[in-house]
Design a protein around this motif. Structure first.
Motif, PDB file in Angstrom:
ATOM      1  N   HIS A 167       0.838  -1.208   0.000  1.00  0.00           N
ATOM      2  CA  HIS A 167       0.000   0.000   0.000  1.00  0.00           C
ATOM      3  C   HIS A 167       0.873   1.258   0.000  1.00  0.00           C
ATOM      4  O   HIS A 167       1.831   1.352   0.754  1.00  0.00           O
ATOM      5  CB  HIS A 167      -0.923   0.007   1.221  1.00  0.00           C
ATOM      6  N   HIS A 168       0.506   2.210  -0.834  1.00  0.00           N
ATOM      7  CA  HIS A 168       1.285   3.449  -0.959  1.00  0.00           C
ATOM      8  C   HIS A 168       0.533   4.629  -0.340  1.00  0.00           C
ATOM      9  O   HIS A 168      -0.549   4.458   0.247  1.00  0.00           O
ATOM     10  CB  HIS A 168       1.607   3.727  -2.430  1.00  0.00           C
ATOM     11  N   ARG A 169       1.119   5.813  -0.483  1.00  0.00           N
ATOM     12  CA  ARG A 169       0.544   7.017   0.125  1.00  0.00           C
ATOM     13  C   ARG A 169      -0.891   7.260  -0.315  1.00  0.00           C
ATOM     14  O   ARG A 169      -1.769   7.576   0.501  1.00  0.00           O
ATOM     15  CB  ARG A 169       1.403   8.231  -0.247  1.00  0.00           C
ATOM     16  N   ASP A 170      -1.153   7.100  -1.614  1.00  0.00           N
ATOM     17  CA  ASP A 170      -2.488   7.380  -2.129  1.00  0.00           C
ATOM     18  C   ASP A 170      -3.514   6.374  -1.595  1.00  0.00           C
ATOM     19  O   ASP A 170      -4.661   6.737  -1.330  1.00  0.00           O
ATOM     20  CB  ASP A 170      -2.467   7.377  -3.656  1.00  0.00           C
ATOM     21  N   ASP A 171      -3.101   5.115  -1.453  1.00  0.00           N
ATOM     22  CA  ASP A 171      -3.985   4.110  -0.849  1.00  0.00           C
ATOM     23  C   ASP A 171      -4.385   4.532   0.559  1.00  0.00           C
ATOM     24  O   ASP A 171      -5.544   4.374   0.971  1.00  0.00           O
ATOM     25  CB  ASP A 171      -3.281   2.750  -0.764  1.00  0.00           C
ATOM     26  N   ILE A 172      -3.415   5.038   1.302  1.00  0.00           N
ATOM     27  CA  ILE A 172      -3.653   5.422   2.695  1.00  0.00           C
ATOM     28  C   ILE A 172      -4.635   6.583   2.789  1.00  0.00           C
ATOM     29  O   ILE A 172      -5.576   6.573   3.593  1.00  0.00           O
ATOM     30  CB  ILE A 172      -2.315   5.764   3.382  1.00  0.00           C
ATOM     31  N   VAL A 173      -4.447   7.588   1.931  1.00  0.00           N
ATOM     32  CA  VAL A 173      -5.344   8.753   1.938  1.00  0.00           C
ATOM     33  C   VAL A 173      -6.740   8.356   1.458  1.00  0.00           C
ATOM     34  O   VAL A 173      -7.755   8.803   2.009  1.00  0.00           O
ATOM     35  CB  VAL A 173      -4.755   9.888   1.072  1.00  0.00           C
ATOM     36  N   GLU A 174      -6.806   7.508   0.431  1.00  0.00           N
ATOM     37  CA  GLU A 174      -8.104   7.041  -0.052  1.00  0.00           C
ATOM     38  C   GLU A 174      -8.861   6.294   1.050  1.00  0.00           C
ATOM     39  O   GLU A 174     -10.069   6.474   1.225  1.00  0.00           O
ATOM     40  CB  GLU A 174      -7.914   6.120  -1.260  1.00  0.00           C
ATOM     41  N   THR A 175      -8.147   5.475   1.807  1.00  0.00           N
ATOM     42  CA  THR A 175      -8.778   4.717   2.889  1.00  0.00           C
ATOM     43  C   THR A 175      -9.298   5.648   3.976  1.00  0.00           C
ATOM     44  O   THR A 175     -10.348   5.385   4.586  1.00  0.00           O
ATOM     45  CB  THR A 175      -7.774   3.713   3.477  1.00  0.00           C
ATOM     46  N   LEU A 176      -8.580   6.734   4.234  1.00  0.00           N
ATOM     47  CA  LEU A 176      -9.039   7.730   5.200  1.00  0.00           C
ATOM     48  C   LEU A 176     -10.424   8.242   4.820  1.00  0.00           C
ATOM     49  O   LEU A 176     -11.340   8.288   5.656  1.00  0.00           O
ATOM     50  CB  LEU A 176      -8.043   8.892   5.265  1.00  0.00           C
ATOM     51  N   PHE A 177     -10.600   8.610   3.553  1.00  0.00           N
ATOM     52  CA  PHE A 177     -11.880   9.167   3.121  1.00  0.00           C
ATOM     53  C   PHE A 177     -12.954   8.093   2.965  1.00  0.00           C
ATOM     54  O   PHE A 177     -14.140   8.368   3.170  1.00  0.00           O
ATOM     55  CB  PHE A 177     -11.699   9.954   1.820  1.00  0.00           C
ATOM     56  N   LEU A 178     -12.562   6.877   2.617  1.00  0.00           N
ATOM     57  CA  LEU A 178     -13.536   5.781   2.584  1.00  0.00           C
ATOM     58  C   LEU A 178     -14.156   5.567   3.964  1.00  0.00           C
ATOM     59  O   LEU A 178     -15.380   5.440   4.103  1.00  0.00           O
ATOM     60  CB  LEU A 178     -12.852   4.495   2.108  1.00  0.00           C
ATOM     61  N   ASN A 179     -13.305   5.520   4.982  1.00  0.00           N
ATOM     62  CA  ASN A 179     -13.791   5.344   6.349  1.00  0.00           C
ATOM     63  C   ASN A 179     -14.589   6.553   6.824  1.00  0.00           C
ATOM     64  O   ASN A 179     -15.577   6.422   7.557  1.00  0.00           O
ATOM     65  CB  ASN A 179     -12.614   5.093   7.297  1.00  0.00           C
TER      66      ASN A 179
END
Length: 292
Positions: free
Chosen positions: A151-163
Motif C-alpha cells: 500500500h502506498h501514500r495514495d492508498d492510505i489517503v483514499e482509505t481515510l476518506f472511505l472510512n
C-alpha cells in the motif's frame, strides 16, 4: 561526433529513471526508519499480488537489503486465489529470474467470494479478509517476523476518506500495524511513495503485471469514487494529497471528539493567579477555578 536524437532521448530517460529510483529508495528507507519497520534478523514476507505496487516494493527492498545497516531476509509470497484464467506461470518465472526465495500459496477464495457476494456487488471486502487470514497463517508457518504489504501514500489517503464518508470513522492505514491476532506485524514500506511514481517505475522496469479479474474489473467501486475526487483536488490544488497525508501524523486529539483519546469529561477551566508586585505582575502558576 555529436550524439543522435535517439541517444539523447535514451540518456534523458536513463537520468529520469535514476532520479525516480533514488526517490523511491529514499522514501522507502525513510518510512522504514521512521516506524522501525525492519530490524536486525527480521524475516520479511513480501506479499506479491502481481500488481505494480508489490513488484516495486520487492524491487526497492532488494536494493535496500544490500546497503541496509541491519541484516534481514526477504521471502516473496503470492496467493493463488484460483481465479479463472489466472496466469500461474508469470510470478514463478519472474521470481526465478531474479533469484528470490518465494512461495505460492494456493487457496480457492474465488469460489467462496462468488458464492457469498451477489453478482454486481463489491467483492473487495470479503476477498481481502480471506486473503489476509490465509497470508497471516502462512507467515506463522515460515517464521516470518514482518509481513510487507504494497500500500502506498495514495492508498492510505483514499482509505481515510472511505472510512470517513462511508464508515463514520476517522482512520486510515497505518505504516505499521499489529494484526488483530496479536502475533503478526504488518508493515507498509511504500507509505511515503506516490502512486504515479510507482506506475512510472513499474513501466520502466517492465514488470509482468497481472490484472485482478476478481475485483479489478468492477466499476463504480467506492474507492474509485474517492480516487477520482482526490485526483480532481490534486489538479486544482497541487500538493493537497500530500498535505492530507501529513495531517495523519499530526493529530491533535483535544481538537476532535473521541472520548477515548482525550479526557473531555474531567476537563476543567483554569485561571491565572498573580503575585502582586509594585512594578509588575508576576505569574506564579495556574489554579483550578474550582479551588478558588
Amino acid at each position: 561526433m555529436s550524439e543522435t536524437v535517439s541517444e539523447s532521448a535514451t540518456r534523458k530517460e536513463r537520468l529520469e529513471f535514476n532520479k525516480l529510483q533514488k526517490r523511491l529508495r529514499r522514501q522507502v528507507g525513510s518510512a522504514i526508519a521512521d516506524y522501525n519497520m525492519i530490524e536486525e534478523g527480521d524475516k520479511v514476507m513480501v506479499c506479491l499480488s502481481g500488481g505494480k505496487d508489490s513488484y516495486a516494493m520487492l524491487d526497492v527492498l532488494l536494493g535496500l537489503q544490500k546497503t541496509a545497516p541491519v541484516h534481514f531476509d526477504l521471502v516473496a509470497v503470492n496467493m493463488d486465489q484460483k481465479q479463472p484464467g489466472f496466469p500461474e506461470h508469470v510470478l514463478p518465472n519472474y521470481l526465478d529470474s531474479i533469484g528470490v526465495e518465494y512461495h505460492i500459496v494456493e487457496k480457492d477464495t474465488y469460489s467462496i467470494v462468488k458464492e457469498i457476494i451477489p453478482e454486481g456487488k463489491t467483492t473487495c471486502g470479503l476477498c481481502s479478509r480471506l486473503r489476509r487470514g490465509t497470508l497471516y497463517s502462512f507467515a506463522d508457518e515460515i517464521g516470518a517476523t514482518k509481513i510487507a504489504l504494497g500500500h502506498h501514500r495514495d492508498d492510505i489517503v483514499e482509505t481515510l476518506f472511505l472510512n470517513l464518508f462511508y464508515g463514520g470513522k476517522l482512520k486510515a492505514m497505518p505504516p505499521k500495524l499489529l494484526a488483530d491476532n496479536g502475533r503478526n506485524l504488518v508493515i507498509r514500506p511504500l507509505a511515503y511513495c506516490k502512486e504515479k511514481d510507482l506506475e512510472a517505475f513499474a513501466e520502466a522496469r517492465g514488470f509482468p503485471i497481472i490484472p485482478c479479474n476478481l475485483c479489478g474489473s468492477q466499476e463504480n467501486l467506492q474507492r474509485q469514487v474517492i480516487k477520482q475526487m482526490l485526483q480532481d483536488w490534486e489538479r486544482s490544488h497541487p500538493g493537497r494529497v500530500e498535505t492530507i497525508f501529513s495531517a495523519l501524523s499530526n493529530v491533535a486529539p483535544s481538537q476532535l471528539a473521541d472520548r477515548q483519546l482525550f479526557d473531555f469529561v474531567s476537563l476543567k477551566p483554569q485561571v491565572m493567579a498573580y503575585e502582586q508586585d509594585p512594578q509588575q505582575q508576576t505569574v506564579v502558576g495556574y489554579i483550578d477555578a474550582v479551588q478558588l
